[in-house]
Design an enzyme around this catalytic site. Structure first.
Site, PDB file in Angstrom:
ATOM      1  CG  HIS A 159      -1.871  -1.102   1.287  1.00  0.00           C
ATOM      2  ND1 HIS A 159      -2.121  -1.860   2.394  1.00  0.00           N
ATOM      3  CD2 HIS A 159      -2.674  -1.581   0.306  1.00  0.00           C
ATOM      4  CE1 HIS A 159      -3.039  -2.760   2.119  1.00  0.00           C
ATOM      5  NE2 HIS A 159      -3.389  -2.610   0.847  1.00  0.00           N
TER       6      HIS A 159
ATOM      7  CG  ASP B  12      -8.235 -12.240   3.073  1.00  0.00           C
ATOM      8  OD1 ASP B  12      -8.904 -12.362   2.035  1.00  0.00           O
ATOM      9  OD2 ASP B  12      -7.946 -11.138   3.566  1.00  0.00           O
TER      10      ASP B  12
ATOM     11  CD  GLU C 120      -7.171  -7.058  -4.638  1.00  0.00           C
ATOM     12  OE1 GLU C 120      -6.228  -6.254  -4.532  1.00  0.00           O
ATOM     13  OE2 GLU C 120      -7.452  -7.883  -3.765  1.00  0.00           O
TER      14      GLU C 120
ATOM     15  CG  ASP D 232     -12.239 -10.754   2.294  1.00  0.00           C
ATOM     16  OD1 ASP D 232     -11.995 -11.857   1.796  1.00  0.00           O
ATOM     17  OD2 ASP D 232     -11.572  -9.732   2.070  1.00  0.00           O
TER      18      ASP D 232
ATOM     19  CG  ASP E  73       1.917  -1.247   3.486  1.00  0.00           C
ATOM     20  OD1 ASP E  73       1.569  -1.107   4.670  1.00  0.00           O
ATOM     21  OD2 ASP E  73       1.257  -1.909   2.647  1.00  0.00           O
TER      22      ASP E  73
ATOM     23  CD  GLU F 110      -8.169 -11.368  -2.005  1.00  0.00           C
ATOM     24  OE1 GLU F 110      -7.395 -10.412  -2.184  1.00  0.00           O
ATOM     25  OE2 GLU F 110      -8.725 -11.603  -0.922  1.00  0.00           O
TER      26      GLU F 110
ATOM     27  CG  HIS G 252     -11.723 -10.200  -3.595  1.00  0.00           C
ATOM     28  ND1 HIS G 252     -10.931  -9.127  -3.915  1.00  0.00           N
ATOM     29  CD2 HIS G 252     -11.594 -10.371  -2.263  1.00  0.00           C
ATOM     30  CE1 HIS G 252     -10.345  -8.667  -2.813  1.00  0.00           C
ATOM     31  NE2 HIS G 252     -10.728  -9.419  -1.802  1.00  0.00           N
TER      32      HIS G 252
ATOM     33  CG  ASP H 245      -4.610 -10.234   0.281  1.00  0.00           C
ATOM     34  OD1 ASP H 245      -4.136 -10.076   1.423  1.00  0.00           O
ATOM     35  OD2 ASP H 245      -5.320  -9.382  -0.281  1.00  0.00           O
TER      36      ASP H 245
HETATM   37  C1  3MF Z   1      -9.174  -6.570   0.398  1.00  0.00           C
HETATM   38  C2  3MF Z   1      -7.904  -6.876  -0.254  1.00  0.00           C
HETATM   39  C3  3MF Z   1      -6.849  -5.844  -0.096  1.00  0.00           C
HETATM   40  C4  3MF Z   1      -6.046  -5.655  -1.364  1.00  0.00           C
HETATM   41  C5  3MF Z   1      -4.915  -4.736  -1.126  1.00  0.00           C
HETATM   42  C6  3MF Z   1      -4.124  -4.433  -2.354  1.00  0.00           C
HETATM   43  C7  3MF Z   1      -6.072  -5.459   2.115  1.00  0.00           C
HETATM   44  O1  3MF Z   1     -10.070  -7.588   0.365  1.00  0.00           O
HETATM   45  O2  3MF Z   1      -7.750  -7.926  -0.826  1.00  0.00           O
HETATM   46  O3  3MF Z   1      -5.989  -6.241   0.959  1.00  0.00           O
HETATM   47  O4  3MF Z   1      -5.560  -6.845  -1.846  1.00  0.00           O
HETATM   48  O5  3MF Z   1      -5.425  -3.553  -0.615  1.00  0.00           O
HETATM   49  O6  3MF Z   1      -4.863  -3.766  -3.265  1.00  0.00           O
HETATM   50 MG    MG Z   2      -6.337  -8.810  -2.150  1.00  0.00          MG
END
Ligand code: 3MF
Ligand code: MG
Length: 355
Positions: free
Chosen positions: A56, A257, A181, A255, A59, A217, A220, A290
């Site tokens: 980010h 992950d 994304e 979500d 970051d 992703e 997603h 991710d």
């Molecule tokens: C949210 C995400 C994000 C993005 C990241 C990079 C925090 O669901 O997946 O992770 O991947 O912001 O764009």
């Molecule tokens: Mg992501």
């Protein structure tokens, strides 16, 4: 469209973002692990088998909104040499457009003009940071571009605003690529770019379609009720898969992950199969992860989920490379998909023979 199927084995490169090493807070409870210093996370990459860093903007430059342009560039220069010293590559920079009081109602699609101006200013800073790192990709996770109350925004106007922003970014820097994304929900109720189809439509509508791609992703796509491997195949057919965020998701809930393959192993196998068949990675594309660890996990820093997801990916590469393609062809030729499915499951379970 690209129709070639390549069978040259690719040596994969892996990336993750510093946010993947986290302290375990969720909407119902606070942090449960000690914070591991952000600047020490980079030394963890190589030993874990990763050499790409997803960033980010803040970051790279903490407290970005409070920094002057000169301070921002000096900090980016420091990060650039730190990356070089650690043998790491910046994969992308993403403007964080979901934290500020200016992004409560969205960023590029916020109703207030001053909030949209903030979003554009922050986006230019992200591009400047990427340029300072020699990084060619900007990721747009359009976190709050959507609505909580459907009537609160004019969606047609919002899409036009997103389109105009993409063009303004392409204009601001003639070299960067934009990787969108998509995510269908969370933190908003209804998101404006929920699937890769929407992202790719924006790419083709832009002033320079070759520089606008998608980042898919797994979770997603699953949250949109779609098959991630088909989503990836769609982007690959258009030569528009900038990167992936592999992880997993157990049904339609928050979500998660989760670790790659942890809930949907066959779906994970198919993502790897599609990536392999398209020669993904041969142009330097990363296998991005991710993934979040469980809130129950103890220690500091907690990195097992990164190591494990990478290991599962590589096991699945092996499964794809040892998958009996003659048998696959025979089953397809005979239109015996029952047999095809059985053989896929046997292969994944490591049951030998074909009977
Ligand atoms: C949210 C995400 C994000 C993005 C990241 C990079 C925090 O669901 O997946 O992770 O991947 O912001 O764009
Ligand atoms: Mg992501």
């Amino acid at each position: 469209m690209t129709s070639t199927t390549k069978d040259i084995p690719t040596k994969y490169r892996f990336s993750f973002g510093p946010w993947n090493i986290s302290e375990g807070a969720d909407p119902f409870g606070p942090d449960v692990r000690q914070a591991f210093p952000h600047e020490e996370k980079f030394a963890l990459y190589q030993p874990l088998g990763f050499d790409g860093v997803q960033f980010h903007d803040d970051d790279v430059v903490p407290d970005l909104d409070g920094q002057s342009p000169a301070q921002m560039l000096a900090q980016a220069a420091q990060v650039k040499s730190m990356l070089a010293n650690q043998g790491l590559v910046p994969e992308f920079v993403a403007p964080r457009l979901w934290f500020s009081p200016h992004t409560i109602d969205g960023a590029y699609t916020a109703n207030a003009e001053e909030d949209r101006a903030y979003a554009w200013d922050r986006t230019k800073k992200s591009i400047d940071i990427a340029r300072a790192l020699d990084c060619k990709a900007i990721v747009l996770w359009l976190a709050r571009e959507g609505s909580y109350a459907r009537e609160s925004k004019n969606a047609r106007e919002a899409y036009i605003r997103l389109h105009d922003t993409v063009n303004a970014m392409l204009d601001y820097d003639r070299e960067i690529e934009i990787w969108i994304e998509p995510k269908p929900n969370e933190p908003t109720d209804q998101a404006y770019v929920p699937t890769i189809g929407h992202a790719i439509a924006l790419a083709y509508a832009s002033s320079d379609p070759a520089r606008v791609k998608g980042l898919i992703e797994t979770a997603h796509a699953l949250l949109a009720g779609l098959d991630p491997s088909d989503e990836m195949a769609f982007a690959l057919a258009h030569d528009k898969l900038g990167s992936v965020h592999l992880n997993d998701q157990n049904g339609l809930k928050y979500d998660q992950d989760k670790n790659f393959g942890a809930s949907n192993l066959r779906t994970a196998f198919n993502q790897v199969r599609v990536l392999e068949e398209a020669g993904y990675g041969s142009k330097g594309e990363f296998i991005g992860l991710d993934v979040k660890t469980f809130r129950t996990q103890q220690g500091c820093p907690v990195t097992a989920h990164l190591k494990n997801s990478r290991a599962i990916f590589l096991h699945l590469v092996e499964k794809v490379r040892t998958w009996n393609r003659d048998l696959e062809r025979q089953c397809i030729a005979a239109r015996d998909y029952e047999e095809l499915e059985l053989q896929v499951l046997r292969h994944l379970m490591g049951v030998g023979g074909v009977g």
